[in-house]
Design a protein around this motif. Structure first.
Motif, PDB file in Angstrom:
ATOM      1  N   UNK A 197       0.811  -1.219   0.000  1.00 39.50           N
ATOM      2  CA  UNK A 197       0.000   0.000   0.000  1.00 39.50           C
ATOM      3  C   UNK A 197       0.843   1.267   0.000  1.00 39.50           C
ATOM      4  N   UNK A 198       2.152   1.134  -0.304  1.00 37.62           N
ATOM      5  CA  UNK A 198       3.018   2.308  -0.347  1.00 37.62           C
ATOM      6  C   UNK A 198       2.518   3.281  -1.410  1.00 37.62           C
ATOM      7  N   UNK A 199       2.570   4.577  -1.136  1.00 36.61           N
ATOM      8  CA  UNK A 199       2.035   5.566  -2.082  1.00 36.61           C
ATOM      9  C   UNK A 199       2.882   5.682  -3.349  1.00 36.61           C
ATOM     10  N   UNK A 200       2.223   6.063  -4.427  1.00 39.45           N
ATOM     11  CA  UNK A 200       2.874   6.286  -5.715  1.00 39.45           C
ATOM     12  C   UNK A 200       3.747   7.544  -5.639  1.00 39.45           C
ATOM     13  N   UNK A 201       4.903   7.494  -6.290  1.00 39.97           N
ATOM     14  CA  UNK A 201       5.812   8.642  -6.289  1.00 39.97           C
ATOM     15  C   UNK A 201       6.073   9.088  -7.720  1.00 39.97           C
ATOM     16  N   UNK A 202       5.790  10.343  -8.011  1.00 36.87           N
ATOM     17  CA  UNK A 202       6.073  10.878  -9.346  1.00 36.87           C
ATOM     18  C   UNK A 202       7.572  10.908  -9.626  1.00 36.87           C
ATOM     19  N   UNK A 203       8.353  11.102  -8.570  1.00 41.83           N
ATOM     20  CA  UNK A 203       9.811  11.187  -8.737  1.00 41.83           C
ATOM     21  C   UNK A 203      10.394   9.845  -9.155  1.00 41.83           C
ATOM     22  N   UNK A 204       9.910   8.787  -8.557  1.00 42.92           N
ATOM     23  CA  UNK A 204      10.416   7.457  -8.879  1.00 42.92           C
ATOM     24  C   UNK A 204       9.267   6.452  -8.762  1.00 42.92           C
ATOM     25  N   UNK A 205       8.430   6.369  -9.786  1.00 45.32           N
ATOM     26  CA  UNK A 205       7.188   5.585  -9.698  1.00 45.32           C
ATOM     27  C   UNK A 205       7.371   4.087  -9.504  1.00 45.32           C
TER      28      UNK A 205
ATOM     29  N   UNK B  34       9.775   2.540  -7.651  1.00 40.06           N
ATOM     30  CA  UNK B  34      10.481   2.182  -6.428  1.00 40.06           C
ATOM     31  C   UNK B  34       9.635   1.322  -5.495  1.00 40.06           C
ATOM     32  N   UNK B  35       8.392   1.724  -5.271  1.00 42.85           N
ATOM     33  CA  UNK B  35       7.528   0.994  -4.339  1.00 42.85           C
ATOM     34  C   UNK B  35       7.243  -0.419  -4.824  1.00 42.85           C
ATOM     35  N   UNK B  36       6.985  -0.566  -6.133  1.00 40.12           N
ATOM     36  CA  UNK B  36       6.701  -1.892  -6.693  1.00 40.12           C
ATOM     37  C   UNK B  36       7.908  -2.804  -6.563  1.00 40.12           C
ATOM     38  N   UNK B  37       9.081  -2.275  -6.885  1.00 40.33           N
ATOM     39  CA  UNK B  37      10.292  -3.093  -6.823  1.00 40.33           C
ATOM     40  C   UNK B  37      10.624  -3.495  -5.389  1.00 40.33           C
ATOM     41  N   UNK B  38      10.319  -2.629  -4.438  1.00 38.61           N
ATOM     42  CA  UNK B  38      10.566  -2.997  -3.045  1.00 38.61           C
ATOM     43  C   UNK B  38       9.657  -4.152  -2.635  1.00 38.61           C
TER      44      UNK B  38
ATOM     45  N   UNK C 224      17.621  -0.240  -0.225  1.00 40.13           N
ATOM     46  CA  UNK C 224      16.833  -1.310   0.379  1.00 40.13           C
ATOM     47  C   UNK C 224      16.806  -1.176   1.899  1.00 40.13           C
ATOM     48  N   UNK C 225      17.949  -0.820   2.481  1.00 40.50           N
ATOM     49  CA  UNK C 225      18.030  -0.686   3.939  1.00 40.50           C
ATOM     50  C   UNK C 225      17.112   0.432   4.433  1.00 40.50           C
ATOM     51  N   UNK C 226      17.128   1.568   3.750  1.00 41.29           N
ATOM     52  CA  UNK C 226      16.280   2.687   4.162  1.00 41.29           C
ATOM     53  C   UNK C 226      14.808   2.347   4.022  1.00 41.29           C
ATOM     54  N   UNK C 227      14.466   1.704   2.915  1.00 42.23           N
ATOM     55  CA  UNK C 227      13.078   1.283   2.706  1.00 42.23           C
ATOM     56  C   UNK C 227      12.634   0.346   3.825  1.00 42.23           C
TER      57      UNK C 227
ATOM     58  N   UNK D 175       6.691   1.862  10.166  1.00 38.96           N
ATOM     59  CA  UNK D 175       5.271   1.945   9.831  1.00 38.96           C
ATOM     60  C   UNK D 175       4.483   0.798  10.448  1.00 38.96           C
ATOM     61  N   UNK D 176       5.125  -0.392  10.549  1.00 39.25           N
ATOM     62  CA  UNK D 176       4.443  -1.570  11.086  1.00 39.25           C
ATOM     63  C   UNK D 176       4.556  -1.677  12.601  1.00 39.25           C
ATOM     64  N   UNK D 177       5.285  -0.758  13.210  1.00 37.09           N
ATOM     65  CA  UNK D 177       5.431  -0.777  14.656  1.00 37.09           C
ATOM     66  C   UNK D 177       6.200  -1.977  15.167  1.00 37.09           C
ATOM     67  N   UNK D 178       7.176  -2.446  14.377  1.00 35.71           N
ATOM     68  CA  UNK D 178       7.998  -3.588  14.789  1.00 35.71           C
ATOM     69  C   UNK D 178       9.237  -3.053  15.489  1.00 35.71           C
ATOM     70  N   UNK D 179       9.238  -3.110  16.815  1.00 34.77           N
ATOM     71  CA  UNK D 179      10.349  -2.616  17.621  1.00 34.77           C
ATOM     72  C   UNK D 179      11.232  -3.786  18.037  1.00 34.77           C
TER      73      UNK D 179
END
Length: 321
Positions: A122-130, A132-136, A219-222, A229-233
């Motif tokens: 459900x990551x949002x679409x990015x005009x800058x790099x459309x 990126x989310x799909x590949x992740x 990949x690490x930053x993503x 976002x998932x609250x995994x501490x």
């Protein structure tokens, strides 16, 4: 790094590297080992063409770092010793030392995985790099469903993706150990759909804006944002315990694979080398690190694995001497 060896075995060391190169092997780490041994032989004024047990043990005592680092030097040296003996030069072959594996991985639960993949999808679409989310999302499924190492996935070439058979060819693997890895049909169809709408490219994980392959840092930053976002501490309990990261998907894959294999008629003795080969390990010692891990979410299977390996003496007890 130049092969300007200077010891009495300089010619043999150079020839050994050439032999590895002719076989398509990566020689960087072997050259580091040879240079260390070459320097030791020079400093100790050893001129006889013979690598005795005393000489090798003295050299190994100079190797710094962890016990695992010494094991890696021995592994590369043992290949050299076999070569030297094949050309009638005496070369002692040391045994692998017993060592402790300090790495304690994090294994994702099924509930955590469902949260992560739902969030990633459900990551949002990015005009800058459309793209990126799909590949992740594809990367996550490769790591979780195929047990790939992070860089094995990031370096995946499109020519190595067989969409008809649903198989990946891991060309850029650790220790040059290439292998074929099957995919689930859902991952195959996802990649097929993605490649059908993007321009032809050499690599799968390519930044459409820059034209370059996505890096490990991307990949690490993503992954960091996804965990947040998932609250995994994560709170470290043991000294060498590692928090959730991309490599932990590989450990999760192993845990789930053994969990499934233990529910089939397959004998455990056959299951261990099967998993080891699938993961691209050079030998069972590498797989041992995964079997010895503290799988909190697969404690029943971990207990079975530990009991079996000790009962049948599959792996030596790993302790520091």
């Amino acid at each position: 790094m130049k092969n300007d060896f200077k010891s009495f075995l300089a010619v043999e060391f150079s020839n050994y590297l050439q032999l590895l190169l002719s076989a398509g092997r990566s020689t960087h780490n072997h050259e580091i080992m040879l240079r260390s041994l070459d320097s030791f032989l020079l400093q100790n004024h050893t001129f006889e063409k013979c690598l005795s047990e005393i000489i090798i043990n003295q050299w190994l005592s100079t190797i710094c770092g962890t016990s695992a680092n010494k094991v890696s030097y021995i592994a590369r040296y043992r290949g050299l010793s076999k070569y030297l003996r094949s050309i009638n030069i005496t070369a002692f072959e040391p045994e692998y030392p017993r060592c402790s594996y300090t790495y304690a991985p994090y294994v994702f639960s099924d509930e955590e995985w469902k949260r992560m993949i739902a969030s990633a999808d459900s990551l949002p679409y990015s005009d800058y790099n459309p793209e990126s989310a799909v590949l992740f999302c594809i990367l996550l499924r490769m790591l979780y469903g195929c047990g790939l190492r992070r860089n094995e996935a990031l370096k995946m070439e499109t020519r190595d993706i067989d969409l008809n058979l649903g198989v990946l060819f891991v060309r850029h693997a650790k220790n040059d150990k290439q292998r074929y890895v099957p995919m689930d049909i859902s991952l195959t169809e996802l990649i097929r759909a993605y490649l059908s709408i993007v321009p032809q490219r050499e690599y799968l994980f390519v930044n459409s804006t820059s034209g370059r392959r996505y890096s490990a840092e991307w990949a690490r930053k993503r992954m960091g944002h996804l965990l947040q976002d998932c609250g995994i501490d994560f709170e470290r309990v043991r000294k060498y315990e590692r928090g959730p990261c991309l490599h932990c998907f590989r450990h999760t894959f192993v845990a789930k694979a053994f969990d499934q294999l233990l529910q089939t008629p397959l004998d455990f003795a056959d299951a261990v080398p099967f998993i080891s080969t699938y993961l691209g390990h050079c030998d069972l010692r590498e797989t041992d690190k995964y079997l010895q891990a503290n799988y909190d979410f697969f404690q029943r299977d971990h207990t079975l694995i530990t009991d079996y390996t000790r009962k049948h003496n599959i792996f030596p007890e790993v302790i520091d001497e």
